[in-house]
Design a protein around this motif. Structure first.
Motif, PDB file in Angstrom:
ATOM      1  N   HIS A 133       0.850  -1.180   0.000  1.00 45.15           N
ATOM      2  CA  HIS A 133       0.000   0.000   0.000  1.00 45.15           C
ATOM      3  C   HIS A 133       0.886   1.231   0.000  1.00 45.15           C
ATOM      4  O   HIS A 133       1.733   1.398   0.883  1.00 45.15           O
ATOM      5  CB  HIS A 133      -0.932  -0.014   1.206  1.00 45.15           C
ATOM      6  CG  HIS A 133      -1.918  -1.143   1.186  1.00 45.15           C
ATOM      7  ND1 HIS A 133      -3.184  -1.027   0.644  1.00 45.15           N
ATOM      8  CD2 HIS A 133      -1.806  -2.444   1.601  1.00 45.15           C
ATOM      9  CE1 HIS A 133      -3.817  -2.185   0.740  1.00 45.15           C
ATOM     10  NE2 HIS A 133      -3.003  -3.065   1.320  1.00 45.15           N
TER      11      HIS A 133
ATOM     12  N   GLU B 279       0.263   4.141   0.748  1.00 43.08           N
ATOM     13  CA  GLU B 279       0.065   4.998   1.916  1.00 43.08           C
ATOM     14  C   GLU B 279       1.183   4.799   2.939  1.00 43.08           C
ATOM     15  O   GLU B 279       1.538   5.747   3.658  1.00 43.08           O
ATOM     16  CB  GLU B 279      -1.289   4.720   2.563  1.00 43.08           C
ATOM     17  CG  GLU B 279      -2.480   5.268   1.791  1.00 43.08           C
ATOM     18  CD  GLU B 279      -2.974   4.342   0.698  1.00 43.08           C
ATOM     19  OE1 GLU B 279      -4.020   4.635   0.088  1.00 43.08           O
ATOM     20  OE2 GLU B 279      -2.306   3.309   0.437  1.00 43.08           O
TER      21      GLU B 279
ATOM     22  N   GLU C  70       3.989   6.833   1.735  1.00 47.72           N
ATOM     23  CA  GLU C  70       3.612   8.236   1.890  1.00 47.72           C
ATOM     24  C   GLU C  70       3.818   8.690   3.336  1.00 47.72           C
ATOM     25  O   GLU C  70       4.267   9.816   3.599  1.00 47.72           O
ATOM     26  CB  GLU C  70       2.156   8.425   1.476  1.00 47.72           C
ATOM     27  CG  GLU C  70       1.695   9.866   1.452  1.00 47.72           C
ATOM     28  CD  GLU C  70       0.288   9.996   0.902  1.00 47.72           C
ATOM     29  OE1 GLU C  70       0.007  11.012   0.250  1.00 47.72           O
ATOM     30  OE2 GLU C  70      -0.527   9.059   1.109  1.00 47.72           O
TER      31      GLU C  70
ATOM     32  N   HIS D 289      -1.422  -0.867  -4.106  1.00 49.84           N
ATOM     33  CA  HIS D 289      -2.675  -0.149  -3.911  1.00 49.84           C
ATOM     34  C   HIS D 289      -2.396   1.269  -3.439  1.00 49.84           C
ATOM     35  O   HIS D 289      -1.500   1.508  -2.640  1.00 49.84           O
ATOM     36  CB  HIS D 289      -3.539  -0.867  -2.865  1.00 49.84           C
ATOM     37  CG  HIS D 289      -3.826  -2.296  -3.180  1.00 49.84           C
ATOM     38  ND1 HIS D 289      -4.826  -2.690  -4.045  1.00 49.84           N
ATOM     39  CD2 HIS D 289      -3.219  -3.440  -2.763  1.00 49.84           C
ATOM     40  CE1 HIS D 289      -4.858  -4.013  -4.129  1.00 49.84           C
ATOM     41  NE2 HIS D 289      -3.875  -4.497  -3.361  1.00 49.84           N
ATOM     42  N   TYR D 290      -3.185   2.200  -3.932  1.00 46.68           N
ATOM     43  CA  TYR D 290      -3.155   3.571  -3.425  1.00 46.68           C
ATOM     44  C   TYR D 290      -4.541   4.169  -3.589  1.00 46.68           C
ATOM     45  O   TYR D 290      -5.031   4.353  -4.711  1.00 46.68           O
ATOM     46  CB  TYR D 290      -2.124   4.420  -4.170  1.00 46.68           C
ATOM     47  CG  TYR D 290      -2.017   5.830  -3.622  1.00 46.68           C
ATOM     48  CD1 TYR D 290      -1.652   6.049  -2.291  1.00 46.68           C
ATOM     49  CD2 TYR D 290      -2.294   6.928  -4.417  1.00 46.68           C
ATOM     50  CE1 TYR D 290      -1.550   7.332  -1.776  1.00 46.68           C
ATOM     51  CE2 TYR D 290      -2.195   8.228  -3.910  1.00 46.68           C
ATOM     52  CZ  TYR D 290      -1.822   8.421  -2.589  1.00 46.68           C
ATOM     53  OH  TYR D 290      -1.733   9.699  -2.073  1.00 46.68           O
ATOM     54  N   LYS D 291      -5.191   4.412  -2.458  1.00 50.81           N
ATOM     55  CA  LYS D 291      -6.558   4.908  -2.444  1.00 50.81           C
ATOM     56  C   LYS D 291      -7.445   3.966  -3.267  1.00 50.81           C
ATOM     57  O   LYS D 291      -7.556   2.791  -2.951  1.00 50.81           O
ATOM     58  CB  LYS D 291      -6.599   6.347  -2.935  1.00 50.81           C
ATOM     59  CG  LYS D 291      -5.801   7.303  -2.029  1.00 50.81           C
ATOM     60  CD  LYS D 291      -5.857   8.733  -2.511  1.00 50.81           C
ATOM     61  CE  LYS D 291      -5.079   9.644  -1.563  1.00 50.81           C
ATOM     62  NZ  LYS D 291      -5.064  11.060  -2.018  1.00 50.81           N
ATOM     63  N   ASP D 292      -8.045   4.452  -4.351  1.00 56.97           N
ATOM     64  CA  ASP D 292      -8.919   3.584  -5.143  1.00 56.97           C
ATOM     65  C   ASP D 292      -8.222   3.032  -6.383  1.00 56.97           C
ATOM     66  O   ASP D 292      -8.874   2.509  -7.288  1.00 56.97           O
ATOM     67  CB  ASP D 292     -10.183   4.337  -5.558  1.00 56.97           C
ATOM     68  CG  ASP D 292      -9.881   5.583  -6.383  1.00 56.97           C
ATOM     69  OD1 ASP D 292      -8.699   5.997  -6.429  1.00 56.97           O
ATOM     70  OD2 ASP D 292     -10.817   6.145  -6.979  1.00 56.97           O
TER      71      ASP D 292
ATOM     72  N   THR E 215      -5.340   0.479  -8.149  1.00 57.04           N
ATOM     73  CA  THR E 215      -4.556  -0.750  -7.967  1.00 57.04           C
ATOM     74  C   THR E 215      -3.728  -1.001  -9.218  1.00 57.04           C
ATOM     75  O   THR E 215      -4.268  -1.023 -10.337  1.00 57.04           O
ATOM     76  CB  THR E 215      -5.459  -1.967  -7.708  1.00 57.04           C
ATOM     77  OG1 THR E 215      -6.163  -1.790  -6.474  1.00 57.04           O
ATOM     78  CG2 THR E 215      -4.628  -3.239  -7.614  1.00 57.04           C
TER      79      THR E 215
END
Length: 453
Positions: free
Chosen positions: A238, A240, A243, A300-303, A305
């Motif tokens: 992910h 995130e 980030e 994955h990042y937010k919505d 993939t």
């Protein structure tokens, strides 16, 4: 590079069976230097240095024309011994200086090679990659001078090569989900900030980050799986998480903004490209033998993939029995349906540097770098800086790291060849290390690299 997913193990299960059937602060005492004959002395300088510092070896007291050999040994933390051998003939004054005296044929290197004793180191176990895990403890390199052809020892010397410069602070980071180590250079700062991401070996490796900090960068070595409470396997990542690490760096008082740099090798390279493509706050990204497609695990990042790119195990070759070459295994990310795995690098707003070993046998790093150039230009973006190194392999490390010719791939479970020829590969390591630092200085500090290197 790293492998893809569990289905690969099933793809290679029969092949694996067949091949296997055949086939903290520490105190230190000062380095010692002694002569075995009383008149001949092998001198190494400096006695203590950083691992990426040049080597100076010289001998005094030899007979003019005397034939000798310099043998070098380094033992890693796992107990594996790496050795090299250089054969020489003393000059007319009985002198021998490796920066001027050519090594003769018959050793592990030849010609005038001041650092040959280091870059020509070879593991006694051929399937070995040299890795430094505890950067707080220097490595001891042992040199011995031998009479040829008898082999009697004439003199010995040792050198400590460190990964942690004087005054560099090592700070474990356990902030939120982030698992990392931050290295801060000495002085008031703030310093240009860099996040360094390794390949798929997992865990937390600090040797590049600590060396960069020793050269003036606030550098975070970031773990992303198989470490403490992070995921144990490469199933899915992910963005995130990355980030969060980036925001930690941007908010740190010792990190000079407004943006940071990224350095990634192999799988770490495509993670760097993904971070630059989706996240804000990145000014410069250096990719060493990386890809522009998402590899090994879904991202994955937010919505959004990005699925892991497909591969064809049948495209693997065997340059010699029991050793696999996987350069051609991955599918082309420019062709359907693989375009779903293509990282949208054209969304990035940073400067790029691609370091490419043209003999990378892990995957097509040259193709990926060229693809990055084409995609950026097609979208009206500035063309990245790309440096190609002929005869350099996959593991382009800091200067003087021994070449990893073959190693058991952690995820594939089979010996893989990684490419590269020792002398050319070392040139790539020395040159690219300077270029990476200059690249970050240029874009993170706007100061002349000469004032920092």
């Amino acid at each position: 590079m790293q492998w893809m997913n569990r289905s690969l193990f099933r793809s290679f299960a029969g092949l694996t069976s067949l091949l296997r059937s055949v086939s903290g602060a520490v105190s230190y005492s000062a380095p010692a230097r002694r002569s075995m004959s009383g008149s001949v002395e092998l001198r190494v300088s400096p006695e203590r240095c950083l691992f990426d510092d040049p080597l100076r070896l010289e001998v005094i007291g030899l007979i003019p024309g005397q034939e000798v050999s310099v043998r070098t040994e380094l033992t890693d933390e796992g107990g594996e011994s790496f050795t090299s051998l250089g054969r020489y003939r003393a000059g007319s004054g009985g002198e021998l200086d490796l920066s001027r005296s050519p090594a003769l044929e018959g050793g592990t290197f030849s010609g005038v090679e001041a650092e040959g004793p280091l870059w020509a180191l070879e593991p006694r176990n051929g399937l070995r990659r040299f890795v430094k895990k505890d950067v707080r403890i220097p490595l001891t390199v042992r040199f011995s001078l031998h009479q040829e052809p008898a082999g009697d020892v004439l003199s010995t010397a040792v050198q400590e090569r460190s990964f942690l410069g004087e005054g560099v602070r090592r700070i474990p980071v356990r902030e939120g989900r982030v698992r990392a180590t931050l290295f801060i250079p000495p002085g008031p700062g703030p310093f240009p900030g860099v996040i360094e991401i390794q390949g798929t070996g997992g865990g937390l490796l600090e040797y590049k980050a600590s060396l960069l900090a020793s050269r003036g960068f606030a550098t975070m070595a970031l773990a992303y799986y198989n470490y403490e409470d992070l995921p144990k396997d490469m199933k899915a990542f992910h963005l995130e998480y990355f980030e969060e690490a980036m925001n930690y760096m941007l908010q740190h008082p010792k990190v000079k903004g407004p943006g940071i740099g990224l350095l990634g090798h192999s799988k770490g390279g495509d993670l760097v490209v993904s971070m630059a493509s989706f996240l804000k706050g990145i000014t410069a990204a250096a990719v060493v033998n990386g890809a522009v497609a998402n590899v090994a695990a879904d991202l994955h990042y937010k919505d959004i993939t990005l699925p892991a790119i497909g591969y064809d195990p049948k495209k693997a070759t065997f340059p010699k029995p029991g050793f696999m070459d996987i350069r051609d295994v991955f599918n082309n990310p420019l062709e359907e349906p693989n375009r779903q795995s293509l990282i949208p690098i054209w969304r990035a707003h940073c400067k790029f540097l691609f370091i490419v070993g043209e003999d990378d046998r892990n995957w097509k790093s040259d193709f990926y770098a060229q693809t990055a150039c084409n995609l950026l230009e097609e979208h009206g973006k500035e063309k990245p800086e790309v440096v190609y190194y002929p005869k350099a392999g996959h593991y382009i490390e800091p200067p003087y790291y021994p070449l990893c010719k073959a190693f058991i791939h952690k995820l594939v479970g089979l010996p893989c060849v990684w490419g590269g020829e020792p002398k050319a590969h070392n040139f790539a390591q020395v040159d690219s290390w300077k270029r990476i630092q200059a690249f970050f200085h240029k874009h993170l500090t706007q100061e002349s690299p000469s004032s920092k290197m």
